[in-house]
Design a protein around this motif. Structure first.
Motif, PDB file in Angstrom:
ATOM      1  N   LEU A   1       1.050  -3.805  -0.960  1.00  0.00           N
ATOM      2  CA  LEU A   1      -0.401  -3.601  -0.878  1.00  0.00           C
ATOM      3  C   LEU A   1      -0.869  -3.586   0.563  1.00  0.00           C
TER       4      LEU A   1
ATOM      5  N   PHE B   1      -0.823   0.760  -8.575  1.00  0.00           N
ATOM      6  CA  PHE B   1      -2.008   0.026  -8.122  1.00  0.00           C
ATOM      7  C   PHE B   1      -3.253   0.827  -8.464  1.00  0.00           C
TER       8      PHE B   1
ATOM      9  N   TYR C   1      -3.910  -3.783  -8.787  1.00  0.00           N
ATOM     10  CA  TYR C   1      -2.853  -4.608  -8.191  1.00  0.00           C
ATOM     11  C   TYR C   1      -2.443  -5.798  -9.061  1.00  0.00           C
TER      12      TYR C   1
END
Lengths: 191, 191
Positions: A54, A19, A24
């Motif tokens: 996330l 990420f 992402y």
DNA sequence: ACAATACGAATGAACGTTCGTTTGCAAAGA
DNA sequence: TCTTTGCAAACGAACGTTCATTCGTATTGT
């Protein structure tokens, strides 16, 4: 009490790194799987979904920052020392939780509702608590600034260059860097 | 000399805004088309590809920064005044070219080779030029002795909060903000 | 001791969806 | 007439995720 990390931990750490490196949306589950030596389908034996990764990373970090803010706020340090303590926190997090902090800083916007709103609220809470310390410092004559908000944002941004520029393979003398950076910022603060 | 913007310009501006708001990978051509009141397929009558948009935005801004750096470098300002001038540049760009500067700052990493390498090189050139001015300022005794690299990165990051926090709908008194921010940074610099 | 059972972990295949982009063709402007 | 602009339709590719299945390794019942 094994020293080895569970596969789940490995996945979370690899996800945080990806990420950070690719962002992402640009991180695919197949790529993530490759990073932990699995096939994409196997990931789901350990995690719920891509967004779970996330979300957990973001909220775990938010919790850390807020807890520390609360501790500092309720301490009996001077206002300027409180600011220094928070600067220390950011720099420490930047070096010790390098990957996950980046996700926390940049990628939270890809959360979907209602998590997005929740996260934004936590962020606002943090900024408000930080702002309050600055305002009190100004009122007490310890800190020089006209607009506390401007000062806050400048501080937060200035402390973010570590996330962006420090790479694991380019170690830098993080302690001396931290000291210097903190010095620079505080020098801009004091009257 | 028409006052209206060409469709191509509209597309580029909408793209810059979307790249800023959602990031490059999360911006779809269908969404971009909607923003300029077209269908996705119609975009390709005006532009080459999605990456063309990103590339043009990134390199156009890189060129602006480098040109200004060259001008400042070759001027006969004092070293500290040169740093001030560059700070001014960043703050002005941040307010006047809000959307495209963000893409330039954050989304360039999604360029593919060989453009990625080219862009990184331009970025290094800029940092090197900026760094040189700081080093000379330290040597001349105008700027507080410190690790120039740390100083540079801190400056660049501190000036980036405008990109992140200033929203068009929340105008802020940009002039006063700019003044205070510049003041804070310079205060941290001077002996 | 040995067979039966349960389970965590990994996989290839396929799902439906969205992606960036191309094609063929109609309408409009020069 | 010829270029420009727009659109519907379709393309292959990649996306996140689900599914049925398999393989090993514990745990259980006897």
């Amino acid at each position: 009490m094994t020293a080895i990390k569970t596969k789940k931990q490995q996945i979370y750490e690899a996800a945080a790194r990806l990420f950070r490196d690719k962002g992402y949306p640009a991180t695919s589950m197949r790529h993530l799987a490759e990073a932990v030596d699995l096939k994409a389908s196997s990931l789901y034996n350990h995690i719920g979904s891509k967004e779970d990764l996330l979300r957990d990373i973001c909220f775990e970090n938010a919790h850390k920052f807020l807890t520390h803010l609360k501790t500092v706020s309720e301490s009996d340090l001077s206002h300027l020392e409180k600011v220094k303590a928070l600067i220390e926190l950011h720099l420490t997090m930047a070096t010790e939780e390098l990957t996950s902090v980046t996700a926390f800083n940049d990628e939270w916007r890809h959360l979907s509702e209602p998590w997005l709103s929740d996260f934004v609220q936590l962020r606002k809470d943090y900024e408000k608590g930080f702002l309050k310390i600055i305002q009190e410092g100004i009122q007490a004559g310890e800190i020089q600034a006209a607009d506390p908000q401007t000062l806050l944002y400048t501080l937060l941004s200035a402390m973010r260059w570590l996330y962006d520029w420090v790479k694991p393979d380019k170690p830098m003398a993080t302690d001396s860097v931290k000291q210097e950076l903190a010095g620079f910022l505080v020098r801009g603060l004091v009257k």
